[in-house]
Design a protein around this motif. Structure first.
Motif, PDB file in Angstrom:
ATOM      1  N   SER A 264      14.454  -0.536   0.585  1.00  0.00           N
ATOM      2  CA  SER A 264      15.185   0.632   1.103  1.00  0.00           C
ATOM      3  C   SER A 264      16.661   0.433   0.806  1.00  0.00           C
ATOM      4  N   LEU A 265      17.229   1.422   0.157  1.00  0.00           N
ATOM      5  CA  LEU A 265      18.607   1.321  -0.329  1.00  0.00           C
ATOM      6  C   LEU A 265      19.484   2.304   0.454  1.00  0.00           C
ATOM      7  N   PHE A 266      20.437   1.729   1.185  1.00  0.00           N
ATOM      8  CA  PHE A 266      21.340   2.561   1.983  1.00  0.00           C
ATOM      9  C   PHE A 266      22.741   2.504   1.373  1.00  0.00           C
ATOM     10  N   GLY A 267      23.549   3.466   1.750  1.00  0.00           N
ATOM     11  CA  GLY A 267      24.938   3.443   1.289  1.00  0.00           C
ATOM     12  C   GLY A 267      25.535   4.828   1.338  1.00  0.00           C
ATOM     13  N   PRO A 268      26.856   4.907   1.422  1.00  0.00           N
ATOM     14  CA  PRO A 268      27.491   6.228   1.468  1.00  0.00           C
ATOM     15  C   PRO A 268      27.394   6.926   0.114  1.00  0.00           C
ATOM     16  N   ASN A 269      27.694   8.210   0.092  1.00  0.00           N
ATOM     17  CA  ASN A 269      27.727   8.939  -1.179  1.00  0.00           C
ATOM     18  C   ASN A 269      28.749   8.280  -2.107  1.00  0.00           C
ATOM     19  N   GLY A 270      28.371   8.115  -3.369  1.00  0.00           N
ATOM     20  CA  GLY A 270      29.292   7.515  -4.342  1.00  0.00           C
ATOM     21  C   GLY A 270      29.243   5.997  -4.352  1.00  0.00           C
ATOM     22  N   ALA A 271      28.273   5.423  -3.614  1.00  0.00           N
ATOM     23  CA  ALA A 271      28.184   3.952  -3.575  1.00  0.00           C
ATOM     24  C   ALA A 271      27.577   3.388  -4.860  1.00  0.00           C
ATOM     25  N   GLY A 272      26.881   4.250  -5.621  1.00  0.00           N
ATOM     26  CA  GLY A 272      26.262   3.790  -6.876  1.00  0.00           C
ATOM     27  C   GLY A 272      24.744   3.724  -6.801  1.00  0.00           C
ATOM     28  N   LYS A 273      24.163   4.252  -5.714  1.00  0.00           N
ATOM     29  CA  LYS A 273      22.706   4.144  -5.507  1.00  0.00           C
ATOM     30  C   LYS A 273      21.930   4.882  -6.614  1.00  0.00           C
ATOM     31  N   THR A 274      22.306   6.145  -6.839  1.00  0.00           N
ATOM     32  CA  THR A 274      21.585   6.942  -7.836  1.00  0.00           C
ATOM     33  C   THR A 274      21.818   6.387  -9.242  1.00  0.00           C
ATOM     34  N   THR A 275      23.030   5.906  -9.498  1.00  0.00           N
ATOM     35  CA  THR A 275      23.308   5.296 -10.812  1.00  0.00           C
ATOM     36  C   THR A 275      22.408   4.084 -11.034  1.00  0.00           C
TER      37      THR A 275
ATOM     38  N   TYR B 242      19.690  12.477 -31.955  1.00  0.00           N
ATOM     39  CA  TYR B 242      19.331  13.189 -30.723  1.00  0.00           C
ATOM     40  C   TYR B 242      19.230  12.264 -29.507  1.00  0.00           C
ATOM     41  N   ASP B 243      18.768  11.057 -29.733  1.00  0.00           N
ATOM     42  CA  ASP B 243      18.684  10.086 -28.634  1.00  0.00           C
ATOM     43  C   ASP B 243      20.061   9.903 -27.999  1.00  0.00           C
ATOM     44  N   PHE B 244      21.066   9.774 -28.847  1.00  0.00           N
ATOM     45  CA  PHE B 244      22.440   9.597 -28.384  1.00  0.00           C
ATOM     46  C   PHE B 244      22.970  10.891 -27.749  1.00  0.00           C
ATOM     47  N   VAL B 245      22.684  12.023 -28.395  1.00  0.00           N
ATOM     48  CA  VAL B 245      23.216  13.314 -27.936  1.00  0.00           C
ATOM     49  C   VAL B 245      22.677  13.699 -26.558  1.00  0.00           C
ATOM     50  N   ILE B 246      21.395  13.486 -26.346  1.00  0.00           N
ATOM     51  CA  ILE B 246      20.780  13.922 -25.082  1.00  0.00           C
ATOM     52  C   ILE B 246      20.891  12.860 -23.989  1.00  0.00           C
ATOM     53  N   GLY B 247      21.351  11.660 -24.376  1.00  0.00           N
ATOM     54  CA  GLY B 247      21.453  10.570 -23.401  1.00  0.00           C
ATOM     55  C   GLY B 247      22.600  10.781 -22.451  1.00  0.00           C
ATOM     56  N   GLU B 248      23.344   9.735 -22.204  1.00  0.00           N
ATOM     57  CA  GLU B 248      24.462   9.765 -21.268  1.00  0.00           C
ATOM     58  C   GLU B 248      25.413  10.861 -21.615  1.00  0.00           C
TER      59      GLU B 248
ATOM     60  N   ILE C 125      17.784   1.650 -13.898  1.00  0.00           N
ATOM     61  CA  ILE C 125      16.479   0.963 -13.884  1.00  0.00           C
ATOM     62  C   ILE C 125      15.408   1.836 -14.554  1.00  0.00           C
ATOM     63  N   THR C 126      15.521   3.163 -14.383  1.00  0.00           N
ATOM     64  CA  THR C 126      14.517   4.057 -14.983  1.00  0.00           C
ATOM     65  C   THR C 126      14.858   4.404 -16.436  1.00  0.00           C
ATOM     66  N   THR C 127      15.831   3.761 -17.007  1.00  0.00           N
ATOM     67  CA  THR C 127      16.243   3.877 -18.424  1.00  0.00           C
ATOM     68  C   THR C 127      16.975   5.185 -18.750  1.00  0.00           C
ATOM     69  N   LEU C 128      17.335   5.960 -17.730  1.00  0.00           N
ATOM     70  CA  LEU C 128      18.019   7.225 -18.008  1.00  0.00           C
ATOM     71  C   LEU C 128      19.443   7.000 -18.514  1.00  0.00           C
ATOM     72  N   ILE C 129      20.097   5.960 -18.012  1.00  0.00           N
ATOM     73  CA  ILE C 129      21.406   5.598 -18.557  1.00  0.00           C
ATOM     74  C   ILE C 129      21.460   4.093 -18.823  1.00  0.00           C
ATOM     75  N   ALA C 130      22.335   3.721 -19.728  1.00  0.00           N
ATOM     76  CA  ALA C 130      22.420   2.302 -20.115  1.00  0.00           C
ATOM     77  C   ALA C 130      23.462   1.591 -19.260  1.00  0.00           C
ATOM     78  N   PRO C 131      23.209   0.321 -18.935  1.00  0.00           N
ATOM     79  CA  PRO C 131      24.222  -0.427 -18.182  1.00  0.00           C
ATOM     80  C   PRO C 131      25.401  -0.796 -19.080  1.00  0.00           C
TER      81      PRO C 131
ATOM     82  N   ILE D  56      18.519  -6.377 -16.943  1.00  0.00           N
ATOM     83  CA  ILE D  56      17.489  -5.765 -16.099  1.00  0.00           C
ATOM     84  C   ILE D  56      16.134  -6.048 -16.712  1.00  0.00           C
ATOM     85  N   ARG D  57      15.169  -6.305 -15.872  1.00  0.00           N
ATOM     86  CA  ARG D  57      13.781  -6.439 -16.324  1.00  0.00           C
ATOM     87  C   ARG D  57      12.924  -5.584 -15.406  1.00  0.00           C
ATOM     88  N   VAL D  58      12.085  -4.776 -15.986  1.00  0.00           N
ATOM     89  CA  VAL D  58      11.131  -3.989 -15.206  1.00  0.00           C
ATOM     90  C   VAL D  58       9.752  -4.408 -15.679  1.00  0.00           C
ATOM     91  N   SER D  59       8.966  -4.988 -14.787  1.00  0.00           N
ATOM     92  CA  SER D  59       7.669  -5.593 -15.153  1.00  0.00           C
ATOM     93  C   SER D  59       7.854  -6.558 -16.323  1.00  0.00           C
TER      94      SER D  59
END
Lengths: 254, 231
Positions: A52-63, B225-231, A68-74, A79-82
């Motif tokens: 369970s992850l708590f924190g105020p808005n802007g703490a970085g929780k969603t980031t 496209y990977d780059f464009v649609i990413g961050e 971790i879900t690969t939507l943005i790069a660190p 990070i290791r997932v499985s």
């Protein structure tokens, strides 16, 4: 030595070499321009664990969840997932994770079945017809399967979002304020579903609801300004310390 | 539970989803159709029954089509942005170019549907006819549409995450699409006029340019496209 570092050291010492943590984060940092959103975050979550992850808005929780879900790069860190590196195995990781957030991630001009069919094609779900029937029954939306999502109430939309997230049977579920905007009936359905899948999933949940968050978790963490300011196992949870830090950092900011 | 993910099935699912949403809302095709019709009526008032109109017919047709396409392209990611669906799509194990090809194919289809309806209206309204090969005329339109939808899909993805997306897309789209506009005008205008000899060679050169442009930007989109649609 901070409490968080102590816990990490303890975990490392006790770790069975054969056991790979489901989520492993080491010195994770993320910056947007000059703004540091996450600052050297490190933690581990075992298979079947519930963070369970708590924190105020802007703490970085969603980031943190997005990284971790690969939507943005660190920016830096590991990070290791499985056991897999998101930079090298992003598709394999995405096939293993599901996300339930306050946004339903559903197409409003499609009906429930069309939405699930679309996501089923994206994940190549086997026996899709049966899986859709099963999930719509579980979230009690079978009778509304041909109605446009646009006509659903907030609770119904969120229940369908749960079905969407579980469609491909993910092994790790990310819950980003999942109770937000839910009516009591939807909360009951959600919690029953959560109970029924609890054993075979690993969870990371962002929440502002202390009671629910602490009741469900195996580990609790408070993020503040991109740093971990509290991180403990539930069995050893110092509730006074948790509440004191939460009041000081989270409530103080809101 | 998870099988090997089929890229073709993912692309088909994205196209099908866009068609279903468009059939329900009709917001993209109807708005494009009304806009192009309005432009044609304005041209009719401006040029009347001028005998020299056929000299400009190709150019005016493509000015109308280009701005019409822009209108549709600006709407093409609206459903994806609604309720965070783009995030849902990105969270799935989809190769990013598959998202591009799915969205691009949908845009190509919607733009083509509007053109199929409005080209005959344009011909009737201005008493025009296609003097050259109809097959060549259709090929020139198809090649131009591929270019418009390829660049348009790529750049609307760039603009979707910005605050000024409605303003940004025309700013970045129009300069990049100029070669397509020029080649489309030369090729369709020449075919409509039924040119021969050296002018017909210019038509073929324009069509070769369209083919080269389409291939180039399809490759650019595939690579970036990977780059464009990413961050």
């Amino acid at each position: 030595m901070t409490k968080a570092t102590e816990l990490l050291e303890k975990e490392k010492n006790e770790k069975d070499p054969a056991r790979i943590p489901e989520v492993e984060v080491n010195n994770l940092t993320k910056t947007f321009g000059k703004r540091k959103v996450l600052d050297k975050i490190s933690f581990e979550l075992e298979k079947g664990g519930f963070l369970s992850l708590f924190g105020p808005n802007g703490a970085g929780k969603t980031t943190l969840i997005k990284i971790i879900t690969t939507l943005i790069a660190p920016t830096s860190g590991e990070i290791r997932v499985s056991g897999m590196n998101p930079m090298k195995n992003s598709a394999a990781i995405r096939a293993k994770v599901g996300l339930i957030s306050h946004s339903p991630l559903l197409y409003l001009d499609l009906n429930a079945e069309e939405n699930l069919r679309f996501y089923g094609a994206m994940y190549s779900v086997h026996n899709l017809d049966e899986r859709i029937d099963e999930l719509l029954d579980q979230v009690e939306l079978g009778h509304r399967r041909y109605d446009l999502v646009r006509t659903y109430s907030k609770g119904m939309t969120q229940r369908l979002a749960i079905a969407r997230a579980l469609l491909h049977k993910p092994s790790i579920l990310f819950l980003d304020e999942p109770h937000s905007g839910l009516d009591p009936h939807a909360v009951d359905i959600f919690e029953n579903l959560l109970d029924s899948i609890r054993a075979e999933h690993t969870f990371i949940m962002i929440t502002h609801n202390i009671e629910r968050g602490l009741a469900l978790c195996s580990k609790a963490m408070i993020l503040y300004n991109g740093q971990i300011v509290f991180y403990q196992d539930k069995e050893e949870l110092d509730i006074d310390m948790f509440k004191s830090i939460y009041q000081q950092r989270v409530k103080g900011d809101s | 539970m998870i099988r090997k993910v089929s890229g073709a099935k993912q692309i088909a699912a994205i196209i099908k989803k866009d068609i279903i949403a468009e059939l329900r809302t009709k917001e993209m095709v109807v708005s494009m159709f009304l806009f192009v019709l309005l432009v044609m009526v304005a041209f009719k008032y401006a040029f009347g029954d001028s005998e020299s109109f056929s000299d400009y017919a190709g150019g005016l047709l493509w000015i109308a089509f280009l701005f019409t396409a822009l209108l549709g392209l600006n709407r093409s990611f609206v459903h994806e942005k609604d309720e965070g669906c783009l995030e849902g799509l990105l969270l799935a194990p989809v190769d990013r170019p598959n998202i591009f090809f799915g969205k691009m194919a949908g845009n190509f289809m919607f733009i083509s549907i509007v053109e199929i309806i409005t080209v005959p209206i344009y011909m009737i309204l201005f008493k025009l006819s296609i003097e050259g090969s109809i097959a060549l005329f259709i090929s020139a339109i198809v090649l131009s549409n591929i270019g418009i939808s390829t660049v348009g899909t790529l750049l609307s993805t760039v603009s979707i995450n910005t605050k000024m997306r409605d303003m940004l897309l025309p700013l970045i789209f129009l300069p990049v699409i100029l070669p397509v506009l020029a080649a489309a005008v030369v090729s369709t205008g020449g075919i409509m006029a039924g040119v021969a000899g050296e002018k017909l060679a210019n038509v073929f050169s324009a069509m070769k340019l369209l083919i080269a442009y389409d291939i180039l930007f399809l490759l650019v989109a595939y690579a970036l496209y990977d780059f464009v649609i990413g961050e």
